[in-house]
Design a protein around this motif. Structure first.
Motif, PDB file in Angstrom:
ATOM      1  N   LEU A  70      87.031  12.122  65.858  1.00 34.20           N
ATOM      2  CA  LEU A  70      85.374  12.314  65.696  1.00 34.20           C
ATOM      3  C   LEU A  70      85.005  13.772  65.781  1.00 34.20           C
ATOM      4  O   LEU A  70      85.786  14.538  66.255  1.00 34.20           O
ATOM      5  N   CYS A  71      83.813  13.854  65.351  1.00 33.60           N
ATOM      6  CA  CYS A  71      83.219  15.365  65.386  1.00 33.60           C
ATOM      7  C   CYS A  71      81.638  15.228  65.283  1.00 33.60           C
ATOM      8  O   CYS A  71      81.141  14.935  64.152  1.00 33.60           O
ATOM      9  N   HIS A  72      81.081  15.204  66.301  1.00 32.40           N
ATOM     10  CA  HIS A  72      79.818  15.149  66.461  1.00 32.40           C
ATOM     11  C   HIS A  72      79.422  15.909  67.678  1.00 32.40           C
ATOM     12  O   HIS A  72      79.928  15.738  68.903  1.00 32.40           O
ATOM     13  N   ALA A  73      78.230  16.476  67.666  1.00 38.45           N
ATOM     14  CA  ALA A  73      77.802  17.498  68.767  1.00 38.45           C
ATOM     15  C   ALA A  73      77.713  16.571  70.119  1.00 38.45           C
ATOM     16  O   ALA A  73      77.469  17.541  71.286  1.00 38.45           O
ATOM     17  N   ALA A 123      66.383   7.216  73.239  1.00 41.88           N
ATOM     18  CA  ALA A 123      66.725   6.165  72.422  1.00 41.88           C
ATOM     19  C   ALA A 123      67.145   6.828  71.088  1.00 41.88           C
ATOM     20  O   ALA A 123      68.260   6.482  70.458  1.00 41.88           O
ATOM     21  N   LYS A 124      66.450   7.851  70.538  1.00 39.39           N
ATOM     22  CA  LYS A 124      66.646   8.291  69.057  1.00 39.39           C
ATOM     23  C   LYS A 124      67.943   9.060  69.041  1.00 39.39           C
ATOM     24  O   LYS A 124      68.660   8.886  68.069  1.00 39.39           O
ATOM     25  N   ALA A 125      68.015   9.851  70.094  1.00 40.60           N
ATOM     26  CA  ALA A 125      69.327  10.679  70.220  1.00 40.60           C
ATOM     27  C   ALA A 125      70.434   9.766  70.189  1.00 40.60           C
ATOM     28  O   ALA A 125      71.381   9.927  69.592  1.00 40.60           O
ATOM     29  N   LEU A 126      70.460   8.604  71.073  1.00 40.43           N
ATOM     30  CA  LEU A 126      71.705   7.975  71.133  1.00 40.43           C
ATOM     31  C   LEU A 126      71.764   7.141  69.828  1.00 40.43           C
ATOM     32  O   LEU A 126      72.968   6.655  69.463  1.00 40.43           O
ATOM     33  N   TYR A 132      76.476   7.347  63.563  1.00 41.71           N
ATOM     34  CA  TYR A 132      77.551   8.112  63.265  1.00 41.71           C
ATOM     35  C   TYR A 132      78.890   7.201  63.629  1.00 41.71           C
ATOM     36  O   TYR A 132      79.686   7.099  62.746  1.00 41.71           O
ATOM     37  N   LEU A 133      78.901   6.716  64.746  1.00 47.96           N
ATOM     38  CA  LEU A 133      80.001   6.165  65.177  1.00 47.96           C
ATOM     39  C   LEU A 133      80.193   4.721  64.267  1.00 47.96           C
ATOM     40  O   LEU A 133      81.390   4.148  63.875  1.00 47.96           O
ATOM     41  N   HIS A 134      79.265   3.954  64.151  1.00 46.43           N
ATOM     42  CA  HIS A 134      79.206   2.683  63.421  1.00 46.43           C
ATOM     43  C   HIS A 134      79.502   2.826  61.759  1.00 46.43           C
ATOM     44  O   HIS A 134      79.830   2.012  61.077  1.00 46.43           O
ATOM     45  N   SER A 135      79.127   3.953  61.190  1.00 50.93           N
ATOM     46  CA  SER A 135      79.391   4.100  59.814  1.00 50.93           C
ATOM     47  C   SER A 135      80.855   4.728  59.486  1.00 50.93           C
ATOM     48  O   SER A 135      80.976   4.850  58.502  1.00 50.93           O
ATOM     49  N   ALA A 140      83.395   2.619  64.925  1.00 50.53           N
ATOM     50  CA  ALA A 140      83.851   2.806  66.313  1.00 50.53           C
ATOM     51  C   ALA A 140      82.672   2.181  67.106  1.00 50.53           C
ATOM     52  O   ALA A 140      81.525   2.577  67.087  1.00 50.53           O
ATOM     53  N   ILE A 141      83.089   0.984  67.808  1.00 47.03           N
ATOM     54  CA  ILE A 141      82.224   0.533  68.822  1.00 47.03           C
ATOM     55  C   ILE A 141      82.597   0.920  70.152  1.00 47.03           C
ATOM     56  O   ILE A 141      83.480   0.537  70.663  1.00 47.03           O
ATOM     57  N   HIS A 142      81.559   1.334  70.919  1.00 51.53           N
ATOM     58  CA  HIS A 142      81.698   2.191  71.974  1.00 51.53           C
ATOM     59  C   HIS A 142      82.194   0.843  73.230  1.00 51.53           C
ATOM     60  O   HIS A 142      82.999   1.155  74.163  1.00 51.53           O
TER      61      HIS A 142
END
Length: 270
Positions: A70-73, A123-126, A132-135, A140-142
């Motif tokens: 993963l690579c996300h801020a 909500a928007k940030a998450l 990103y994860l689901h694409s 990737a399901i948390h």
């Protein structure tokens, strides 16, 4: 071994233990200083003790492999992974970046309240993180989104709630079949009904996010709120706009097929 004290050891001739951040069963989470970079890092340790189960190792290795990819801020970065072989303790260590922020759960416990605008910002940030994860392929399901796994910085302003981070990928699932996953993980009150039967889908993370937002607007654990036909009843104890109430009811619908079909659609509807 369950009372293993790592302080003030240096692990792998590199990581100087500062303090313990958390512990449960066969896991320890420690704050350490990376002596190569002088930066603070988080060490997640899986210990081979009487509480250890082989499923724990499977999830731990999956967490390490997922973080590595993963690579996300808004997600901790993978730093290192190694075997621990001390005289009184054996196990594995996952090293990730340290984020100087407070969990949503701790903010609420400290008495902080959130406006509807701020909750929508959260909500928007998450939802952007979940998009990103689901694409990813496979998605990737948390599987364990909850207030204690979401960090928020303290730099609140009149127009910005702060920076948000999604942490603890210890329950992540990356192999999904049409029937869903088959491992039961998650946290009571934030898990959707399908997770109780060992299945998780992208919409399952949406439910958990919705339940987390309900906690923020009510200050009450979702499991302590009334339910009607498995639907969380929260509107009578909040002062939210009708449109946001409807959005929260849809994202936490007990039937996953009645929720938003993706994080992206949930974001657009918000």
């Amino acid at each position: 071994m369950t009372n293993t004290n790592f302080e003030p050891q240096i692990l792998r001739d590199r990581y100087r233990i500062q303090r313990q951040l958390g512990r449960n069963a066969s896991r320890r989470t420690l704050l350490a200083q990376d002596l190569h970079t002088q930066e603070l890092v988080v060490l997640k340790i899986l210990i081979f003790n009487s509480d250890f189960r082989w499923d724990d190792l499977k999830l731990f290795e999956r967490e390490a492999e997922t973080l590595k990819s993963l690579c996300h801020a808004a997600i901790p970065r993978y730093q290192d992974y190694f075997e621990l072989n001390l005289p009184k303790c054996r196990g594995f260590v996952l090293v990730q970046t340290y984020i100087d922020a407070t969990s949503l759960q701790d903010w609420i416990k400290q008495g902080r309240t959130f406006s509807e605008l701020e909750v929508k910002q959260i909500a928007k940030a998450l939802l952007n993180v979940l998009t990103y994860l689901h694409s990813r392929n496979p998605p990737a399901i948390h599987r364990d989104i909850k207030p204690s796994n979401i960090l928020l910085t303290s730099d609140r302003t009149a127009h910005q709630v702060g920076n948000l981070y999604l942490v603890d990928f210890g329950s992540v699932q990356t192999t999904v079949k049409k029937t869903g996953t088959i491992t039961i993980v998650g946290t009571y009150g934030y898990m959707p009904p399908e997770q109780f039967s060992g299945r998780a889908f992208e919409a399952s993370d949406l439910y958990s996010l919705g339940a987390t937002l309900i906690y923020l607007v009510t200050g009450t654990h979702p499991a302590d709120l009334l339910q009607e036909d498995l639907q969380i009843q929260f509107e009578d104890v909040t002062h939210l706009s009708a449109s946001f109430i409807q959005w929260l009811k849809q994202i936490t619908h007990p039937n996953r097929l009645q929720r938003f079909s993706s994080a992206q659609l949930a974001l657009q509807a918000l």
